[in-house]
Write a protein that holds these residues in place. Structure first.
Motif, PDB file in Angstrom:
ATOM      1  N   SER A  98       0.826  -1.207   0.000  1.00 46.56           N
ATOM      2  CA  SER A  98       0.000   0.000   0.000  1.00 46.56           C
ATOM      3  C   SER A  98       0.861   1.258   0.000  1.00 46.56           C
ATOM      4  CB  SER A  98      -0.906   0.008   1.229  1.00 46.56           C
ATOM      5  OG  SER A  98      -0.131  -0.094   2.411  1.00 46.56           O
ATOM      6  N   LEU A  99       1.940   1.218  -0.740  1.00 46.38           N
ATOM      7  CA  LEU A  99       2.826   2.376  -0.736  1.00 46.38           C
ATOM      8  C   LEU A  99       2.192   3.568  -1.437  1.00 46.38           C
ATOM      9  CD1 LEU A  99       6.270   0.770  -1.558  1.00 46.38           C
ATOM     10  CD2 LEU A  99       5.460   1.606   0.631  1.00 46.38           C
ATOM     11  N   LYS A 149       4.979  10.569  -1.411  1.00 44.10           N
ATOM     12  CA  LYS A 149       4.395   9.260  -1.702  1.00 44.10           C
ATOM     13  C   LYS A 149       4.896   8.721  -3.038  1.00 44.10           C
ATOM     14  CE  LYS A 149       0.148   9.700   1.000  1.00 44.10           C
ATOM     15  NZ  LYS A 149      -1.340   9.753   0.960  1.00 44.10           N
ATOM     16  N   LEU A 182       9.538   5.640   4.515  1.00 43.39           N
ATOM     17  CA  LEU A 182       8.304   5.223   5.173  1.00 43.39           C
ATOM     18  C   LEU A 182       8.369   5.414   6.682  1.00 43.39           C
ATOM     19  CD1 LEU A 182       7.453   1.949   3.212  1.00 43.39           C
ATOM     20  CD2 LEU A 182       6.017   3.986   3.347  1.00 43.39           C
ATOM     21  N   LEU A 183       9.466   4.959   7.277  1.00 43.43           N
ATOM     22  CA  LEU A 183       9.586   5.013   8.734  1.00 43.43           C
ATOM     23  C   LEU A 183       9.855   6.419   9.246  1.00 43.43           C
ATOM     24  CD1 LEU A 183      11.543   1.693   9.248  1.00 43.43           C
ATOM     25  CD2 LEU A 183       9.218   2.184  10.010  1.00 43.43           C
ATOM     26  N   ASP A 186       4.793   8.271   9.271  1.00 47.05           N
ATOM     27  CA  ASP A 186       3.976   7.667  10.321  1.00 47.05           C
ATOM     28  C   ASP A 186       3.779   6.166  10.118  1.00 47.05           C
ATOM     29  OD1 ASP A 186       2.416   7.754   8.094  1.00 47.05           O
ATOM     30  OD2 ASP A 186       0.728   8.821   9.004  1.00 47.05           O
ATOM     31  N   THR A 187       4.571   5.552   9.256  1.00 43.35           N
ATOM     32  CA  THR A 187       4.449   4.120   9.016  1.00 43.35           C
ATOM     33  C   THR A 187       5.050   3.327  10.168  1.00 43.35           C
ATOM     34  OG1 THR A 187       4.611   4.498   6.630  1.00 43.35           O
ATOM     35  CG2 THR A 187       4.957   2.243   7.401  1.00 43.35           C
ATOM     36  N   LYS A 188       4.330   2.337  10.637  1.00 44.30           N
ATOM     37  CA  LYS A 188       4.814   1.529  11.757  1.00 44.30           C
ATOM     38  C   LYS A 188       5.716   0.400  11.272  1.00 44.30           C
ATOM     39  CE  LYS A 188       0.706   2.380  14.605  1.00 44.30           C
ATOM     40  NZ  LYS A 188      -0.426   1.743  15.349  1.00 44.30           N
ATOM     41  N   GLU A 189       6.500  -0.125  12.194  1.00 43.74           N
ATOM     42  CA  GLU A 189       7.447  -1.190  11.859  1.00 43.74           C
ATOM     43  C   GLU A 189       6.762  -2.471  11.404  1.00 43.74           C
ATOM     44  OE1 GLU A 189      10.144  -1.828  15.056  1.00 43.74           O
ATOM     45  OE2 GLU A 189      10.637   0.293  15.267  1.00 43.74           O
ATOM     46  N   ASP A 191       3.995  -2.558   9.631  1.00 44.85           N
ATOM     47  CA  ASP A 191       3.197  -2.320   8.443  1.00 44.85           C
ATOM     48  C   ASP A 191       3.565  -3.344   7.375  1.00 44.85           C
ATOM     49  OD1 ASP A 191       1.473   0.046   7.024  1.00 44.85           O
ATOM     50  OD2 ASP A 191       2.878  -0.843   5.603  1.00 44.85           O
ATOM     51  N   ALA A 193       3.861  -3.131   4.232  1.00 44.23           N
ATOM     52  CA  ALA A 193       4.823  -2.641   3.245  1.00 44.23           C
ATOM     53  C   ALA A 193       6.251  -2.789   3.764  1.00 44.23           C
ATOM     54  CB  ALA A 193       4.535  -1.188   2.898  1.00 44.23           C
ATOM     55  N   ILE A 194       6.466  -2.452   5.044  1.00 44.63           N
ATOM     56  CA  ILE A 194       7.788  -2.602   5.660  1.00 44.63           C
ATOM     57  C   ILE A 194       8.169  -4.071   5.720  1.00 44.63           C
ATOM     58  CG2 ILE A 194       9.104  -2.346   7.806  1.00 44.63           C
ATOM     59  CD1 ILE A 194       8.734   0.279   6.376  1.00 44.63           C
TER      60      ILE A 194
END
Length: 391
Positions: A98-99, A149, A182-183, A186-189, A191, A193-194
């Motif tokens: 979902s990038l 993005k 991403l990190l 607000d992307t969490k570890e 996620d 995508a990560i």
């Protein structure tokens, strides 16, 4: 997806060689990597702190044929396997989860979006050089417009293309750049995508025989996903849609599958068997028994069981896989049949093995699969020797 051809010439156990790196962070040192090191992904840093799987014994692995990225030449390309999303099409390894929002392409047909669309089309056509050129231009425009993005998504696509081309060092840098961006937001570890990019990094280190990093990466992905799934299990539909829960389970299945293939490569067959069993169960639960990926996993599990001498159990799996492959017109039915024939030969059912090999050969020839044709012909020669020796 690509099934593996079962071979009767099994390599000797390989011990892990060379001195291993201290951790992912060590790979980011150097004057050229200062910017990336400054934004080193927290998830990547955690990898070096994870414990490694214990109790893995050296065993003998079967040759797994011409799966793209795992051929005899040692050149690693992009994986053709697909763990399809239950809704919205199949993504597998191609592209992050979902990038880049789907509606972003509908908001405006600007130059960056058009370039990304053209790059995707080029990848689908196998025109990777053209895709690379388009993505470089997209990245330049994304930086000019400060479209964060678009930058992240473009880096991710560039990494995938580099991976497909076997440019592993470049792919590693690009995946880490995507994760850093991403990190930093607000992307969490945990996620998806990560985690998907972490899985790709683990695959890269596996191909480079950096075993400590590969094991750490695979375990990070699997443990994190298992924890995430446990937390999400009882969340109601209005909090977390069923599709998102399914996506996370499929990513876990993909991770288990990739880890199993790595363990098979380093001759850790009992551990590979466990990973295949878990991956197969997920594929059955989420995608169904008749899904192409489920069929491939049945065949792969049978191969691992057969390599350990569990011929009867292996036969039950591969027989079912062959039945499903025929019913669903699986594109790689000939590979499943090859594995069935090999297991029949190990059960000393030489007559039936010959018949199945011939059918596999016929299908491989019709599909123009030159590598499989050669392999099956070699197996038929091996079968003839075994029949002669048994008389």
């Amino acid at each position: 997806m690509t099934a593996r051809l079962h071979s009767n010439r099994r390599p000797r156990p390989r011990a892990t060689q060379g001195r291993m790196s201290r951790g992912y962070c060590e790979l980011l040192k150097g004057p050229q990597r200062t910017m990336l090191a400054a934004a080193l992904p927290r998830a990547v840093l955690r990898l070096s702190a994870r414990r490694y799987p214990a109790g893995l014994r050296a065993t003998r692995a079967a040759w797994r044929g011409g799966a793209r990225g795992e051929g005899r030449s040692g050149r690693t390309g992009f994986e053709r396997r697909r763990w399809a999303r239950p809704v919205g099409g199949a993504l597998g390894f191609l592209g992050a989860f979902s990038l880049f929002p789907r509606d972003a392409e509908e908001d405006g047909e600007d130059a960056v979006i058009l370039l990304l669309k053209r790059a995707k089309l080029s990848v689908m056509k196998g025109e990777l050089g053209e895709a690379e050129k388009l993505l470089h231009e997209a990245l330049r425009l994304s930086h000019q417009s400060e479209n964060r993005k678009a930058i992240i998504y473009t880096y991710s696509m560039m990494a995938n293309v580099a991976f497909m081309q076997g440019q592993l060092d470049n792919a590693e840098k690009l995946y880490k750049a995507s994760m850093s961006y991403l990190l930093a937001g607000d992307t969490k570890e945990d996620d998806n995508a990560i985690l998907e990019m972490s899985l790709k990094l683990a695959s890269i280190y596996a191909a480079q025989k950096q075993h400590k990093l590969a094991l750490a990466g695979y375990e990070f992905c699997i443990l994190t996903l298992e924890e995430k799934i446990a937390k999400q299990k009882d969340l109601p539909e209005d909090v977390l849609p069923a599709e998102e829960k399914a996506n996370t389970r499929l990513l876990l299945g993909m991770s288990l599958d990739s880890y199993a293939r790595y363990l098979l490569n380093i001759n850790q067959l009992p551990a590979a068997q466990k990973m295949y069993e878990k991956a197969l169960q997920i594929s059955k639960d989420v995608q169904g028994e008749t899904h192409a990926q489920t069929v491939v996993l049945m065949s792969d599990l049978a191969t691992v069981l057969d390599a350990q001498g569990h011929h009867d159990e292996a036969y039950s799996y591969v027989k079912r896989a062959a039945e499903l492959a025929k019913e669903t017109q699986h594109p790689e039915e000939h590979m499943v049949l090859n594995n069935l024939a090999a297991i029949l030969m190990h059960k000393e059912d030489f007559l039936q093995a010959k018949q199945v090999y011939k059918e596999a050969l016929k299908q491989a020839q019709q599909k123009g699969d030159v590598a499989s044709v050669q392999h099956i012909q070699e197996e038929l020669a091996e079968l003839a020797k075994r029949r002669k020796g048994s008389k």
